[in-house]
Scaffold this motif. Structure first.
Motif, short mmCIF file in Angstrom:
data_model
loop_
_atom_site.label_atom_id
_atom_site.label_comp_id
_atom_site.label_asym_id
_atom_site.label_seq_id
_atom_site.Cartn_x
_atom_site.Cartn_y
_atom_site.Cartn_z
N UNK A 42 -5.23 4.86 1.40
CA UNK A 42 -5.31 6.12 1.78
C UNK A 42 -5.63 6.05 3.33
N UNK A 43 -4.34 5.95 4.20
CA UNK A 43 -4.40 5.88 5.49
C UNK A 43 -4.99 7.21 6.31
N UNK A 44 -4.72 8.24 5.35
CA UNK A 44 -5.43 9.67 5.96
C UNK A 44 -7.00 9.45 5.98
N UNK A 45 -7.60 8.64 5.14
CA UNK A 45 -9.02 8.41 5.06
C UNK A 45 -9.22 6.84 5.25
N UNK A 46 -9.03 6.48 6.38
CA UNK A 46 -9.18 4.77 6.74
C UNK A 46 -10.49 4.19 6.35
N UNK A 47 -11.39 4.80 6.12
CA UNK A 47 -12.68 4.18 5.46
C UNK A 47 -12.86 3.73 4.27
N UNK A 48 -11.62 4.48 3.42
CA UNK A 48 -11.55 4.08 1.95
C UNK A 48 -10.59 3.02 1.75
N UNK A 49 -9.88 2.57 2.80
CA UNK A 49 -8.80 1.51 2.67
C UNK A 49 -9.47 0.08 2.01
N UNK A 50 -10.78 -0.21 2.60
CA UNK A 50 -11.34 -1.24 1.96
C UNK A 50 -11.86 -1.41 0.54
N UNK A 51 -11.86 -0.29 -0.02
CA UNK A 51 -11.65 -0.05 -1.35
C UNK A 51 -10.77 -0.75 -2.19
N UNK A 52 -9.43 -0.80 -1.49
CA UNK A 52 -8.23 -1.40 -2.11
C UNK A 52 -8.07 -2.72 -1.49
N UNK A 53 -8.07 -3.13 -0.25
CA UNK A 53 -7.47 -3.87 0.61
C UNK A 53 -8.71 -4.63 1.36
N UNK A 54 -8.90 -5.98 1.34
CA UNK A 54 -9.98 -6.64 2.09
C UNK A 54 -9.96 -6.86 3.28
N UNK A 114 -11.19 -0.04 11.70
CA UNK A 114 -11.72 -0.20 10.34
C UNK A 114 -12.02 -1.89 10.18
N UNK A 115 -11.62 -2.47 11.22
CA UNK A 115 -11.93 -3.90 11.20
C UNK A 115 -10.67 -4.77 10.77
N UNK A 116 -9.59 -4.31 10.86
CA UNK A 116 -8.38 -4.95 10.14
C UNK A 116 -7.49 -5.63 11.37
N UNK A 117 -7.04 -6.60 11.15
CA UNK A 117 -6.08 -7.30 12.13
C UNK A 117 -4.82 -6.86 11.74
N UNK A 118 -4.18 -6.33 12.76
CA UNK A 118 -2.89 -5.53 12.64
C UNK A 118 -1.72 -6.45 13.29
N UNK A 119 -0.70 -6.74 12.64
CA UNK A 119 0.51 -7.61 13.21
C UNK A 119 1.55 -6.59 13.15
N UNK A 120 2.20 -6.41 14.59
CA UNK A 120 3.29 -5.43 14.59
C UNK A 120 4.56 -6.26 14.53
N UNK A 129 1.01 -1.08 0.03
CA UNK A 129 0.03 -0.09 -0.07
C UNK A 129 0.99 1.02 0.04
N UNK A 130 0.75 2.01 -0.81
CA UNK A 130 1.27 3.33 -1.20
C UNK A 130 0.42 4.27 -0.55
N UNK A 131 0.90 5.09 0.47
CA UNK A 131 0.16 6.15 1.17
C UNK A 131 0.40 7.64 0.46
N UNK A 132 -0.03 8.52 0.83
CA UNK A 132 0.28 9.78 0.05
C UNK A 132 0.25 9.70 -1.44
N UNK A 133 -0.89 9.30 -1.92
CA UNK A 133 -0.90 8.87 -3.35
C UNK A 133 -0.58 10.12 -4.30
N UNK A 134 -1.34 11.39 -3.78
CA UNK A 134 -1.05 12.45 -4.62
C UNK A 134 0.05 13.33 -3.85
N UNK A 135 0.77 13.42 -4.61
CA UNK A 135 1.99 14.65 -4.15
C UNK A 135 1.28 15.79 -3.82
#
Length: 183
Positions: free
Chosen positions: A90-102, A126-132, A37-43
């Motif tokens: 788009x980590x700055x708009x986390x509700x949109x992440x599910x549009x790109x990653x299940x 947003x319901x994701x499992x996160x592993x550090x 996932x590439x964040x800060x999509x637009x410079x």
């Protein structure tokens, strides 16, 4: 440890450096396929923004530049091309992440500062499992910051090349220096 089917890593990758490489390789050891996932999509165009990571100085590489650098660095490290894909993250708009990653996938991350903790919180909400994952020990060659690499590039200090995979240094030097220096 059993491998999961899909996982993700994410970052600005401005540029992709050895610390990022260590992080991404840890994720490859845990999942069959990694969505990068590439964040800060637009410079950003602002140079004086209050948020340092959202200024044009902090983001000289385009989405496609970063994608190309990641491909170079991963192939150099023997990661087969069919084991990874790229997505906007788009980590700055986390509700949109599910549009790109299940949501059934695992998000891998490291914690190097408070922003990483905030990202974990956002992903969990947003319901994701996160592993550090582990942060690589700082040894001045494997781990550094994109901020320092960009500063060295702009200062003409070629020592920056030791902080990125060889293929990444070659691609930046061959194709991207004028653009970085003009930002």
């Amino acid at each position: 440890m059993d491998k999961i089917k899909i996982g993700s890593v994410h970052g600005r990758f401005q540029p992709f450096h050895n610390g990022h490489l260590d992080y991404v390789l840890q994720a490859f050891a845990r999942a069959d396929h990694i969505f990068i996932g590439i964040t800060q999509i637009i410079r950003p165009t602002s140079r004086n923004d209050d948020k340092k990571r959202e200024t044009s100085d902090a983001n000289p590489f385009s989405f496609f530049d970063r994608r190309a650098l990641l491909i170079e660095g991963l192939l150099e490290n023997d990661i087969p091309r069919d084991r990874f894909s790229f997505i906007p993250f788009p980590i700055e708009k986390p509700k949109q992440i599910s549009e790109f990653f299940p949501r059934l996938g695992v998000c891998y991350t490291t914690v190097v500062d408070e922003w990483n903790r905030e990202k974990i919180k956002r992903l969990n909400l947003q319901g994701y499992k996160v592993v550090e994952l582990d942060v690589s020990p700082a040894d001045n060659i494997r781990v550094t910051s994109g901020t320092e690499i960009r500063r060295m590039i702009r200062a003409g200090d070629n020592q920056w090349k030791r902080f990125v995979p060889v293929s990444v240094a070659e691609k930046i030097s061959r194709e991207m220096l004028p653009e970085i220096l003009s930002v």
